[in-house]
Design a protein around this motif. Structure first.
Motif, PDB file in Angstrom:
ATOM      1  N   LEU A  99      63.846  21.371 -59.564  1.00  0.00           N
ATOM      2  CA  LEU A  99      65.157  21.670 -58.222  1.00  0.00           C
ATOM      3  C   LEU A  99      64.450  23.104 -57.118  1.00  0.00           C
ATOM      4  N   ASN A 100      64.030  23.786 -57.583  1.00  0.00           N
ATOM      5  CA  ASN A 100      63.861  25.037 -57.062  1.00  0.00           C
ATOM      6  C   ASN A 100      62.708  24.212 -56.058  1.00  0.00           C
ATOM      7  N   ALA A 101      61.847  23.203 -56.485  1.00  0.00           N
ATOM      8  CA  ALA A 101      61.011  23.322 -56.085  1.00  0.00           C
ATOM      9  C   ALA A 101      60.904  22.638 -54.982  1.00  0.00           C
ATOM     10  N   ALA A 102      61.800  21.955 -55.522  1.00  0.00           N
ATOM     11  CA  ALA A 102      62.769  20.911 -54.197  1.00  0.00           C
ATOM     12  C   ALA A 102      63.202  21.524 -53.071  1.00  0.00           C
ATOM     13  N   VAL A 103      63.978  22.933 -53.507  1.00  0.00           N
ATOM     14  CA  VAL A 103      64.696  23.450 -51.876  1.00  0.00           C
ATOM     15  C   VAL A 103      64.754  24.684 -52.158  1.00  0.00           C
ATOM     16  N   PHE A 104      63.781  25.232 -52.771  1.00  0.00           N
ATOM     17  CA  PHE A 104      63.067  27.039 -52.821  1.00  0.00           C
ATOM     18  C   PHE A 104      63.726  27.291 -51.610  1.00  0.00           C
ATOM     19  N   SER A 105      63.917  28.710 -51.144  1.00  0.00           N
ATOM     20  CA  SER A 105      63.926  29.078 -50.319  1.00  0.00           C
ATOM     21  C   SER A 105      63.375  30.257 -49.612  1.00  0.00           C
ATOM     22  N   ASP A 106      62.742  31.069 -50.297  1.00  0.00           N
ATOM     23  CA  ASP A 106      61.660  31.438 -49.734  1.00  0.00           C
ATOM     24  C   ASP A 106      61.167  32.662 -50.908  1.00  0.00           C
ATOM     25  N   GLY A 107      60.781  33.311 -50.968  1.00  0.00           N
ATOM     26  CA  GLY A 107      60.497  34.112 -52.510  1.00  0.00           C
ATOM     27  C   GLY A 107      59.273  34.785 -51.733  1.00  0.00           C
ATOM     28  N   SER A 108      58.737  35.911 -52.376  1.00  0.00           N
ATOM     29  CA  SER A 108      57.356  36.991 -52.796  1.00  0.00           C
ATOM     30  C   SER A 108      55.797  35.818 -52.904  1.00  0.00           C
ATOM     31  N   PHE A 109      54.817  36.770 -52.443  1.00  0.00           N
ATOM     32  CA  PHE A 109      53.810  35.827 -52.360  1.00  0.00           C
ATOM     33  C   PHE A 109      52.581  37.261 -52.554  1.00  0.00           C
ATOM     34  N   VAL A 110      51.059  37.243 -53.182  1.00  0.00           N
ATOM     35  CA  VAL A 110      50.776  38.249 -53.528  1.00  0.00           C
ATOM     36  C   VAL A 110      49.719  37.652 -54.066  1.00  0.00           C
ATOM     37  N   TYR A 111      48.497  37.986 -53.049  1.00  0.00           N
ATOM     38  CA  TYR A 111      47.005  38.183 -53.917  1.00  0.00           C
ATOM     39  C   TYR A 111      46.166  39.522 -53.928  1.00  0.00           C
ATOM     40  N   ILE A 112      45.409  39.699 -54.570  1.00  0.00           N
ATOM     41  CA  ILE A 112      44.493  40.463 -55.037  1.00  0.00           C
ATOM     42  C   ILE A 112      43.513  40.410 -54.805  1.00  0.00           C
ATOM     43  N   PRO A 113      42.349  41.096 -54.187  1.00  0.00           N
ATOM     44  CA  PRO A 113      40.728  39.915 -54.158  1.00  0.00           C
ATOM     45  C   PRO A 113      40.224  40.531 -55.053  1.00  0.00           C
ATOM     46  N   LYS A 114      39.096  40.239 -54.836  1.00  0.00           N
ATOM     47  CA  LYS A 114      38.408  40.557 -56.205  1.00  0.00           C
ATOM     48  C   LYS A 114      37.766  41.872 -57.128  1.00  0.00           C
ATOM     49  N   GLY A 115      38.007  42.356 -57.587  1.00  0.00           N
ATOM     50  CA  GLY A 115      38.216  43.743 -58.044  1.00  0.00           C
ATOM     51  C   GLY A 115      39.139  44.267 -57.251  1.00  0.00           C
ATOM     52  N   ASN A 166      65.210  44.668 -49.350  1.00  0.00           N
ATOM     53  CA  ASN A 166      66.400  44.777 -48.380  1.00  0.00           C
ATOM     54  C   ASN A 166      66.970  44.212 -47.038  1.00  0.00           C
ATOM     55  N   SER A 167      65.721  43.592 -46.722  1.00  0.00           N
ATOM     56  CA  SER A 167      65.901  43.268 -45.101  1.00  0.00           C
ATOM     57  C   SER A 167      66.520  41.765 -46.102  1.00  0.00           C
ATOM     58  N   GLU A 168      65.920  41.166 -46.434  1.00  0.00           N
ATOM     59  CA  GLU A 168      65.867  39.632 -46.412  1.00  0.00           C
ATOM     60  C   GLU A 168      67.040  39.038 -47.954  1.00  0.00           C
ATOM     61  N   ASN A 169      67.492  38.493 -47.099  1.00  0.00           N
ATOM     62  CA  ASN A 169      68.251  37.583 -48.574  1.00  0.00           C
ATOM     63  C   ASN A 169      67.281  36.681 -49.097  1.00  0.00           C
ATOM     64  N   THR A 170      66.616  36.217 -49.928  1.00  0.00           N
ATOM     65  CA  THR A 170      66.132  35.378 -50.481  1.00  0.00           C
ATOM     66  C   THR A 170      66.754  33.653 -51.419  1.00  0.00           C
ATOM     67  N   GLY A 171      68.355  34.500 -51.767  1.00  0.00           N
ATOM     68  CA  GLY A 171      68.913  33.120 -52.296  1.00  0.00           C
ATOM     69  C   GLY A 171      68.382  33.052 -53.392  1.00  0.00           C
ATOM     70  N   GLN A 172      69.136  32.091 -53.793  1.00  0.00           N
ATOM     71  CA  GLN A 172      69.130  31.628 -54.744  1.00  0.00           C
ATOM     72  C   GLN A 172      68.298  30.850 -55.555  1.00  0.00           C
ATOM     73  N   PHE A 173      67.247  30.100 -54.919  1.00  0.00           N
ATOM     74  CA  PHE A 173      66.563  29.534 -55.479  1.00  0.00           C
ATOM     75  C   PHE A 173      65.549  29.967 -54.488  1.00  0.00           C
ATOM     76  N   GLU A 174      64.958  31.308 -55.908  1.00  0.00           N
ATOM     77  CA  GLU A 174      63.674  32.313 -55.305  1.00  0.00           C
ATOM     78  C   GLU A 174      62.129  31.407 -56.036  1.00  0.00           C
ATOM     79  N   ARG A 175      60.904  31.977 -55.198  1.00  0.00           N
ATOM     80  CA  ARG A 175      60.123  31.825 -55.591  1.00  0.00           C
ATOM     81  C   ARG A 175      58.909  32.412 -55.522  1.00  0.00           C
TER      82      ARG A 175
END
Ligand SMILES: Nc1ncnc2c1ncn2[C@@H]1O[C@H](COP(=O)(O)OP(=O)(O)O)[C@@H](O)[C@H]1O
Ligand SMILES: [Mg+2]
Lengths: 253, 482
Positions: free
Chosen positions: B184-200, B214-223
């Protein structure tokens, strides 16, 4: 300081205290002796406000105030301290953190600001030394995994830290070897002053050789059946409790 | 409150429906219901590329095929998937003009937690001035990260800016076929966080959703998707300790973590969603799928969670220990009171050789709360010398609550060492009286005892967070002892 008049109390519908009278003044040490099950710990419980004991009569004044009106924590804050016969273990709560909370709660009650960390540490060191309490135990979880003797010594360390007006020691000597007994007694003797008082509950005359009482009382079947000076303790040691029991039995028939 | 969340939700979506959505571009909320059109609508709203729309549609197909789970030991409320609105605008409008309109109980809690007024307003949904402290904080914060090549953004942004990373990793740890809520989440996810930490790279600060949410409502299907490249390190904090009142009744989030060779991810959560009232009315159903994979050798993933909110919490942050000598940890404190239910634990899949896992679970039940630990330790045939240690403790406050443990162990390798310890204890009247006798009142006494009990887990949290979590535990359990 403490004035107990005709105090009666029951627990689970069983009358345990049947009219206790006792007057304790500042600067005094009172010993309470008596056979197992006579109501010594119950008296301590009633004075400190344990919930399962119901006071059915009498009154207790502590520095002129009605002690029985106070909650258990307020009794402690008013300056009443109980060294428990069976100290409780509280895992994960460090001894030192617990003591700081306790001390600051008591200070807050008297409108005093919390002790600064530095001052608190200084006090801790001073009292550790006074009652010869192992610094390692100070940082451990409260009584967790302490030996019987260590628990009893922790009670005396807490007593030293919180500096109460009236301390009740409930069989603090039981389970202590002779060295520990001497250390504990020395600690108590150093803490004695004109301003405070002690009620020492014990089975054995032995302790009273170290902590010399001003008065000795014998508690039997919920009543103080005999009072005297420290010689009474020696007499009890010699004759046992049987000669005390008899007059009571006859009297109640 | 008279209305429960479902009523509010219904009212809210009904109202929006009057205006229709197809023609009105100003529209904020999709009508209730779930079908392929809903998914087309969401994807279009977010201007997503075709590959992502296709992925969502596939997920929807697997959602349709999945049965609802029924192995749990509590009664799962019937969820009507057609009665939920699947899209809310990222920026929900403030609901109140000023703090006077906000539930005083909520404000009291904010105050006890020491949350600054400006943040209280945002959390409670009060209109705030355009210039807000954390905006500038967030900006400086982003600059510092950028210098090190760290990417920290919303998933939507990452889809546009870093499609190659998203395409490579999205759904790689939690496939959309995993379970019904993940689908269900995959089908309708609203938003969420993405993090990438480079090598080393060692991320120089704790990354916290706090700055974003604080500034965005990511809603009930967060990813959430976090990737730690070889030899990197990141500590990520989800949520904040303030209570969140939310009209959404069901939350089905997905979190995926990928740690490559020698990388380490620490993921900490403090979950304090609305638990419902004393009678068990309202409250959030928190059905989260969290999983990490230690893809390379010596990688490490550590989950720490403090769960005090939600009517039902149902989650098992897991680690797939694929790389040799990789390690997984799970530290959890879950509190249930009133009629709350928590069924939580972890799964540790030992695949590589010399893999290690450590599980410390501390359940606390008060009132009529029900708390279950459910954990799986699985050792595969190639996991030579795998090791697991599990400690699973329950603390009961009062005698109407319950604690349950369901440890499952499946080992296909004889060289594995698996240890399990469990204890159940009660906060005794004796303990409370002992503290009372030292001048500590009952409320503080419970707080001391509970924090002592949970210490091993709280110690895993970053310092500042740990202090907040401690306060939160105390506040949560206020009044639970007679
Ligand atoms: N919580 C309790 N419930 C029932 N009986 C109790 C309880 N506490 C004490 N008693 C009873 O009260 C009497 C006095 O006990 P106690 O005060 O502990 O004696 P002592 O300390 O003098 O040995 C005993 O008969 C004991 O069994
Ligand atoms: Mg006794």
């Amino acid at each position: 300081m403490l004035s107990i008049k005709n105090l009666q109390a029951k627990v689970e519908d069983k009358q345990i205290l049947k009219g206790i009278n006792l007057q304790v003044n500042a600067g005094e040490v009172h010993a309470i002796m008596g056979p197992n099950g006579s109501g010594k710990s119950s008296l301590a419980s009633v004075l400190t406000g344990r919930e399962n004991f119901e006071v059915t009569g009498g009154e207790v004044l502590f520095d002129g105030k009605d002690l029985l009106e106070f909650s258990p924590e307020d009794r402690a804050r008013e300056g009443l301290f109980l060294a428990f016969q069976y100290p409780i273990e509280i895992p994960g709560v460090s001894n030192i953190n617990f003591l700081r909370t306790a001390l600051n709660e008591i200070r807050a009650y008297h409108n005093e600001p919390p002790l600064e960390a530095k001052e608190f540490l200084r006090l801790t060191r001073e009292k550790q030394k006074l009652v010869e309490f192992d610094a390692k135990l100070t940082n451990r979880s409260l009584n967790e995994g302490f030996s019987g003797g260590e628990k009893k010594r922790n009670e005396i360390f807490q007593l030293a830290m919180l500096n109460p007006k009236l301390s009740i020691l409930d069989e603090t000597d039981s389970g202590l070897d002779i060295d520990a007994l001497r250390i504990v007694s020395n600690g108590v003797n150093k803490l004695r002053s004109e301003k405070n008082a002690f009620i020492v509950i014990t089975h054995y005359q032995r302790l009273l050789e170290y902590i010399v009482p001003d008065f000795v009382h014998v508690l039997y079947d919920g009543r103080i059946v005999k009072s005297g000076t420290k010689e009474l303790a020696l007499e009890l040691e010699e004759k046992g409790y049987d000669w005390i029991k008899e007059p009571v039995t006859t009297a109640s028939v | 409150m008279a209305n429960n969340s479902a009523d509010i939700l219904e009212e809210y979506s009904d109202k929006e429906y009057e205006f229709g959505f197809v023609t009105d571009i100003e529209m904020d909320i999709a009508p209730r219901g779930l079908n392929e059109d809903t998914i087309h609508f969401i994807s279009a709203k977010k201007k997503e590329p075709q590959w992502l729309l296709d992925w969502r549609l596939k997920a929807y197909q697997s959602f349709l095929k999945q049965p609802e789970p029924h192995w749990q030991n509590f009664e799962l409320p019937k969820i009507d998937f057609q009665n939920i609105s699947y899209y809310a605008a990222p920026k929900s409008k403030a609901k109140y003009k000023d703090m006077n309109e906000v539930d005083p109980e909520l404000i009291a809690t904010f105050e006890k937690l020491g949350i600054p007024l400006s943040e209280q307003k945002i959390l409670a949904g009060v209109a705030v001035d355009a210039v807000f402290d954390s905006v500038s904080v967030a900006t400086t914060f982003k600059e510092t990260l950028k210098e090190q090549g760290i990417i920290f953004s919303s998933i939507s942004e990452a889809v546009k800016e870093h499609p190659e990373l998203i395409q490579k990793y999205l759904g790689s740890v939690v496939p959309h076929s995993d379970n019904i809520y993940a689908a269900l989440n995959a089908a309708v996810f609203s938003d969420g966080s993405f993090v990438y930490i480079p090598k080393g790279v060692r991320c120089p600060m704790e990354l916290s959703t706090y700055f974003r949410i604080n500034s965005e409502n990511t809603g009930q299907f967060e990813r959430t998707l976090i990737i730690a490249d070889e030899g990197s390190y990141v500590s990520y904090l989800e949520g904040c300790t303030a209570p969140k009142r939310d009209e959404n009744q069901m939350h089905a989030a997905v979190v995926e973590l990928v740690a490559l060779e020698n990388a380490e991810i620490k993921y900490s959560t403090v979950q304090n969603w609305y638990p419902g009232d004393k009678e068990g009315k309202g409250g959030i159903y928190n059905f989260v799928t969290k999983r990490g994979v230690c893809r390379g050798a010596h990688a490490k993933i550590s989950w720490t969670q403090v769960e005090t909110g939600s009517a039902i919490t149902w989650k098992y942050p897991s680690v797939i220990l694929q790389g040799d000598y990789s390690s997984g940890e799970f530290y959890s404190v879950a509190v249930t009171k009133n009629k709350q239910i928590a069924d939580t634990g972890t799964k540790m899949y030992h695949i590589g050789k010399g893999t290690k896992s450590r599980i410390i679970s501390k359940g606390i039940s008060a009132g009529q709360g029900q708390n279950s630990y459910r954990g799986l330790v699985q050792v595969g045939s190639k996991a030579e010398n795998a090791r697991n240690f599990t400690q699973c403790d329950s603390l009961l406050i009062g005698d109407r609550c319950g604690a349950h443990t369901f440890p499952y162990i499946e080992s296909k390798n004889k060289s594995a060492t698996i240890e399990h310890e469990a204890t159940t204890s009660k906060i005794g009247e004796d303990q409370i009286f002992y503290l009372n006798q030292r001048g500590i009142d009952t409320e503080k006494a419970v707080a001391l005892i509970v924090n002592g009990y949970a210490k091993e887990v709280l110690n895993q949290l970053p310092m500042e967070f740990a202090v907040e979590a401690q306060k939160l535990l105390s506040i949560t359990l206020e009044g639970s002892v007679g």
